[in-house]
Write an enzyme that holds these catalytic residues in place. Structure first.
Site, PDB file in Angstrom:
ATOM      1  N   GLN A 204     -37.884 -99.792  40.178  1.00 36.24           N
ATOM      2  CA  GLN A 204     -38.538 -98.956  39.179  1.00 36.24           C
ATOM      3  C   GLN A 204     -39.885 -98.487  39.714  1.00 36.24           C
ATOM      4  O   GLN A 204     -40.649 -99.286  40.260  1.00 36.24           O
ATOM      5  CB  GLN A 204     -38.777 -99.742  37.883  1.00 36.24           C
ATOM      6  CG  GLN A 204     -37.516-100.026  37.085  1.00 36.24           C
ATOM      7  CD  GLN A 204     -37.834-100.944  35.912  1.00 36.24           C
ATOM      8  OE1 GLN A 204     -37.638-102.145  35.989  1.00 36.24           O
ATOM      9  NE2 GLN A 204     -38.327-100.378  34.827  1.00 36.24           N
TER      10      GLN A 204
ATOM     11  N   SER B  28     -41.161-104.162  41.709  1.00 32.82           N
ATOM     12  CA  SER B  28     -40.503-105.337  42.300  1.00 32.82           C
ATOM     13  C   SER B  28     -39.500-104.910  43.368  1.00 32.82           C
ATOM     14  O   SER B  28     -38.613-104.101  43.114  1.00 32.82           O
ATOM     15  CB  SER B  28     -39.790-106.143  41.217  1.00 32.82           C
ATOM     16  OG  SER B  28     -40.706-106.632  40.273  1.00 32.82           O
TER      17      SER B  28
ATOM     18  N   GLU C  68     -33.992-103.408  29.988  1.00 33.10           N
ATOM     19  CA  GLU C  68     -34.784-104.501  30.545  1.00 33.10           C
ATOM     20  C   GLU C  68     -35.071-105.567  29.504  1.00 33.10           C
ATOM     21  O   GLU C  68     -34.948-106.760  29.763  1.00 33.10           O
ATOM     22  CB  GLU C  68     -36.094-103.947  31.105  1.00 33.10           C
ATOM     23  CG  GLU C  68     -36.958-104.988  31.776  1.00 33.10           C
ATOM     24  CD  GLU C  68     -38.139-104.387  32.514  1.00 33.10           C
ATOM     25  OE1 GLU C  68     -38.693-105.070  33.385  1.00 33.10           O
ATOM     26  OE2 GLU C  68     -38.511-103.238  32.227  1.00 33.10           O
TER      27      GLU C  68
END
Length: 415
Positions: free
Chosen positions: A145, A180, A263
């Site tokens: 992301q 991440s 998420e």
């Protein structure tokens, strides 16, 4: 009863789920060793060198391919995307059985690609873009992301990364942070500002960005837990063809909310992440502290929190079977999950005392990986404060917070 033998879309009976679980257990036995006791790892974020983290990702990708090719990797996805089209109950049954075996583990990047970005591309993507879904689910491609920014973390809609139309494509300049696994990613789901004349939520557009595009620079960030899975991503005159625009121009906020919805619904779905009651009890017995009143109180609190979480999962499962969307309930579950992780950290501190910060050579020092990593999930996917605001406004019906920037063009908002 394998995934290929079950009627698509059918709601299973308890006996059918038991039969499916038995078949899955037999298949897993042919590929993995059974786990003897609870998972010893209690890490929330891995503390690995670049080479060891890359090797971990490779093992996870290989396991994703093995499951996918056997029909277990995308149980709830439609058949035209390589899935089995089954009820989420089957997916949860397989996950329960898989935890009995020593599988390669997990990584934030593979979870983001399979659980967040793949369904977002499936929902908003063009037929050409949807060709990426199968490689994401199978682990052939990895995606991160590209949402948060140094000046727009929890206020995601305030982001400043610009995408300017240039002929048949877009030129992007800006900076992203807390991405991440970006150093290993093949793709990024990018949200950029395409119209600063509009209010902040309406001037955003989403893109699929190949991470090897010229002008993309990834810099890993060292975390207090020791690892460097978070990254800062610099975008300097990055050119993206319009064919990689995800959704319509100006609909980036809808795309982002969809991904964030996945998420929050996914948060806490992996009961193994960071350990919990089973590992705490094992160490309490090892240290001879099961008779200590404070330790027993904390163990009981963790046990109750895990049982409540299991009931919440059951409630969410029943809601999905009834055709309901997760909505703001995802925020409630995400908040409960981060509070449970905090409780586990506090329990480890009570149980271990000085052993939490000094390695006694008995294996209990591993809890420091949990203690230093758990706070990260109170920010990731929307901070606890953001979740409370969503719960207050959308679940409890409380008046919304006053917002001075409502209806104001993004360029006119003081920064």
């Amino acid at each position: 009863m394998t995934a290929h033998d079950i009627a698509v879309g059918a709601t299973p009976t308890a006996d059918e789920l038991d039969e499916f679980a038995a078949e899955a257990r037999a298949w897993l036995s042919g590929h993995l060793a059974r786990r003897d006791g609870p998972n010893p790892s209690v890490a929330v974020f891995s503390d690995l060198s670049f080479e060891r983290e890359r090797a971990l990702l490779t093992r996870i990708q290989q396991w994703l391919r093995t499951k996918f090719d056997a029909g277990y990797g995308a149980l709830t996805w439609p058949a035209d995307q390589g899935g089995a089209g089954l009820s989420p109950l089957y997916e949860e049954a397989f996950a329960d059985v898989e935890r009995e075996f020593a599988h390669p583990g997990q990584h934030e990047l593979t979870s983001v690609g399979t659980a967040l970005i793949a369904p977002t591309v499936q929902h908003f993507g063009t037929p050409e873009q949807r060709r990426l879904v199968r490689p994401l689910l199978r682990g052939d491609e990895l995606a991160c992301q590209l949402f948060s920014e140094p000046g727009a973390g929890s206020d995601l809609a305030g982001l400043a990364t610009k995408a300017v139309r240039d002929g048949a494509g877009w030129v992007v300049n800006g900076r992203k942070v807390w991405s991440s696994g970006a150093q290993f990613a093949d793709w990024g789901e990018l949200i950029a500002r395409t119209d600063p004349e509009l209010p902040k939520h309406r001037g955003l557009t989403a893109f699929l960005l190949p991470m090897d595009t010229p002008g993309v620079e990834v810099r890993p960030l060292r975390q207090m837990s020791g690892g460097s899975s978070f990254c800062e991503v610099f975008l300097d005159d990055v050119r993206i063809p319009d064919s990689l625009r995800l959704g319509a121009v100006g609909e980036g906020w809808s795309v982002a909310l969809t991904t964030l919805g996945f998420e929050r619904g996914f948060s806490g779905a992996n009961a193994e992440l960071g350990g919990g009651y089973a590992q705490l009890l094992e160490d309490a017995r090892k240290l001879g502290r099961t008779g200590d009143h404070d330790v027993r109180r904390m163990l009981a609190a963790v046990w109750v929190a895990e049982k409540v979480a299991a009931l919440s999962v059951q409630r969410g499962r029943e809601a999905r079977l009834a055709g309901d969307e997760p909505g703001a309930m995802g925020s409630l579950r995400k908040l409960a999950w981060t509070q449970r992780m905090k409780l586990v950290s506090e329990s480890a501190a009570v149980l271990l005392g000085p052993r939490l910060v000094a390695d006694a050579g008995d294996g209990t020092f591993r809890w420091i990986e949990h203690y230093l990593g758990a706070p990260g999930y109170r920010i990731a996917g929307g901070s606890d404060e953001i979740q409370r605001t969503i719960i207050a406004e959308r679940l409890l019906g409380l008046p919304p917070e006053p917002r001075a920037d409502r209806g104001v063009a993004w360029k006119d908002i003081p920064r």
